[in-house]
Structures are given as C-alpha cells and as structure tokens.
Scaffold this motif. Structure first.
Motif, mmCIF file in Angstrom:
data_model
loop_
_atom_site.group_PDB
_atom_site.id
_atom_site.type_symbol
_atom_site.label_atom_id
_atom_site.label_comp_id
_atom_site.label_asym_id
_atom_site.label_seq_id
_atom_site.Cartn_x
_atom_site.Cartn_y
_atom_site.Cartn_z
ATOM 1 N N VAL A 1 0.854 -1.200 0.000
ATOM 2 C CA VAL A 1 0.000 0.000 0.000
ATOM 3 C C VAL A 1 0.889 1.249 0.000
ATOM 4 O O VAL A 1 0.658 2.195 -0.763
ATOM 5 C CB VAL A 1 -0.948 0.001 1.232
ATOM 6 N N ILE B 1 4.088 1.689 -0.998
ATOM 7 C CA ILE B 1 4.801 1.975 -2.261
ATOM 8 C C ILE B 1 3.822 2.368 -3.373
ATOM 9 O O ILE B 1 4.179 3.118 -4.268
ATOM 10 C CB ILE B 1 5.738 0.833 -2.751
ATOM 11 N N SER B 2 2.587 1.884 -3.286
ATOM 12 C CA SER B 2 1.580 2.280 -4.277
ATOM 13 C C SER B 2 1.247 3.760 -4.137
ATOM 14 O O SER B 2 1.174 4.488 -5.130
ATOM 15 C CB SER B 2 0.298 1.458 -4.114
ATOM 16 N N ILE B 3 1.065 4.206 -2.891
ATOM 17 C CA ILE B 3 0.770 5.628 -2.657
ATOM 18 C C ILE B 3 1.963 6.469 -3.110
ATOM 19 O O ILE B 3 1.806 7.469 -3.831
ATOM 20 C CB ILE B 3 0.468 5.891 -1.158
ATOM 21 N N THR C 1 4.482 5.740 -5.268
ATOM 22 C CA THR C 1 4.661 5.741 -6.728
ATOM 23 C C THR C 1 3.572 6.561 -7.404
ATOM 24 O O THR C 1 3.839 7.318 -8.340
ATOM 25 C CB THR C 1 4.624 4.304 -7.301
#
Lengths: 159, 150
Positions: free
Chosen positions: A12, A14-16, A18
């Motif tokens: 979660v 690294i998704s935010i 990136t």
C-alpha cells in the motif's frame, strides 16, 4: 499472520508513493484539488446538440404539457417522480421505451424533457441521446432533475 | 494415502497455486495499465459509482488504486511478498464486489472501468459473477501462501 499484514502495508505504501511521484511528473496527471470528476452534462449535451433546461425552463415546459421522462432506476421512479412522468431507466432504455413509444411514437413533435437525480447524474444524457437516435425531435435535458424539482415543492407523485 | 500419492497431490496443489497466482497477477497488471495512463477518465468512472462524493477522495483513489493493482500484479507474478500481494488481491476483489453490489442495489447505470473505459462494460450481474470467481481463485492463493510459509 503478522507478516501478511506488514507485507500488505508495504505494498500500500509503495503504491501511494509511486502514485504521487508519477502523478507529479506525468503530463496528464490529475490536479488533486482542482479536477472535478463529476460529469459536465451541459458541455456533453451541447456536443450532442441537446438543449439544456434549468428549473424555471423545466417548469414552463411542464405547465405547457411537455412529456417528462425519468431516467433513474425503476425503484427510484416508484419512490417518487415529477408528476405525469414516464420511466425510461438509463441502461435499460430499449425495454421501457417500447411502452412509451405506443404513447408517443418516434418522429413526434411533442416536447420531451429528460431528467435524473440532479447535476451530477449522467442518466438523463444517456436517455436523451437514446431518444434523439430514435427520431424524437424536441428532446431537452433538465439538469437540476428530481432533487431541484422536489426542493422547490413542484408537483410530484409516487406509488 | 501412501507417500507417492501424497506427493502427487501436493504437486498438483502447487501447480494450481502457481497458475492461480500468475493468472490473478496478470489480471491486475492488465487492469492497472489503462488507469495509470488515463487517470482523469478513471476518476470519472470512480465518481459515477456514487460511493465517494468528495472530488479530492475520488482523485486520490484514481492516483493510488492503479498502482496498488500494478504492484499486486507484479508481486504475484514474480513471487515476491506472496502473502502481502495475495492479501492485497483478496481485499481489492472484496472492494470491487462491494462496489458492484452497491451499484446494482442503487440502480446506478455506470461503466465498470475494469479493463477499459468503453460503454460496453456495464456494471451488472455478469460482472459480479466474474469478480466472485476471481475472489474464489484469490482465496485459494491466500490460503495456500499462508499454509506454505507457516
């Protein structure tokens, strides 16, 4: 079990991260505070050559005996609608139109006003476009829809 | 069951696990791409579900969610963070199913936006059944990866 949770949190995070970085540098990135994702009915209707009515315009048409079409779902229609409306739900146009066409056949010169919930709903546009394609000449969209009409205390009915 | 039979069963389970992980990974990777490239379109699709009404929240989801799908897909395919990525896939499918059920219940006519933004991909029962199938497949991956690493 803990490992499940921490790995998930990492994904979660690294998704935010990136997403934010990509959105900053991507030319077609979203302006988080300024971009309005709500459909712009007026603009889209203009593109389809369908006139748009405000509350006053819709009430004038109502008083002159125009036909009102409710583009919301059948459940919502039954709960409450503009008085004397017909129901042609967006996404189910063909089925409901058959009944309507017996009352008002394509090519008719009747004024038809299509509405849905209010400014943010897209259903009225879909149904108005459908009716235009079927050959109805005078189709309008009432952008304020059911919400504005009801708030103003104009004639309504329900089942 | 003798030793040979047991190892045969374990082998089949392993193959199903890797295959399921790979399929789900591909689904997420494929689903993320058009959303990453067209964030404005994706924000409009999210808004049309009428679950979130704040534009900041909708825009935020449109920026973050495609990347969650992307990393979930990548990690499932390459087998890194297997447990976290399978849990992520499970939660994502649960969220999608909730969104579809909400849309059907409210009678909202909207496009799915799952793999493209075309008008043909309407939210409805076929989509719900498809996502339930994906959720079942993901449940197996979660279960197996949990058992495998314990």
């Amino acid at each position: 079990m803990k490992r499940f949770f921490w790995e998930f949190l990492f994904i979660v995070f690294i998704s935010i991260f990136t997403g934010m970085i990509f959105n900053t540098f991507y030319l077609e990135g979203i302006n988080l505070k300024k971009f309005n994702p709500a459909p712009n009915i007026k603009k889209e209707a203009k593109g389809l050559n369908i006139p748009v009515l405000n509350l006053t315009g819709a009430k004038e048409k109502f008083d002159r005996g125009a036909i009102f079409i409710d583009a919301r779902s059948n459940e919502e229609f039954k709960k409450g609608r503009i008085k004397f409306s017909f129901n042609i739900p967006s996404g189910n146009e063909e089925k409901f139109w058959e009944e309507f066409s017996q009352f008002c056949p394509p090519g008719s010169n009747e004024e038809i006003v299509v509405y849905c919930d209010g400014k943010d709903c897209h259903a009225s546009l879909n149904v108005a476009k459908f009716l235009k394609d079927k050959g109805y000449k005078k189709v309008y969209i009432f952008t304020g829809g059911w919400n504005e009409w009801m708030e103003k205390g104009y004639p309504i009915e329900w089942e | 069951m003798d030793g040979k039979g047991l190892s045969h069963r374990v082998g089949i389970e392993k193959v199903i696990y890797y295959l399921s992980r790979f399929i789900i990974g591909l689904i997420f990777l494929y689903a993320s791409w058009h959303k990453i490239v067209h964030p404005h379109e994706f924000a409009k699709v999210i808004y049309n579900y009428k679950i979130f009404h704040s534009k900041e929240v909708v825009n935020g989801i449109a920026i973050f969610l495609p990347w969650l799908e992307f990393y979930t897909g990548v990690f499932l395919i390459i087998g890194v963070f297997e447990r976290g990525s399978s849990l992520s896939a499970f939660i994502l499918f649960l969220a999608f199913i909730f969104a579809i059920l909400y849309t059907i219940y409210m009678g909202i006519d909207t496009n799915c936006g799952c793999f493209n933004f075309s008008e043909s991909s309407k939210v409805g029962l076929p989509l719900l059944l498809r996502d339930i199938l994906f959720l079942l497949l993901t449940s197996y991956v979660v279960f197996y990866s949990f058992r495998k690493k314990r």
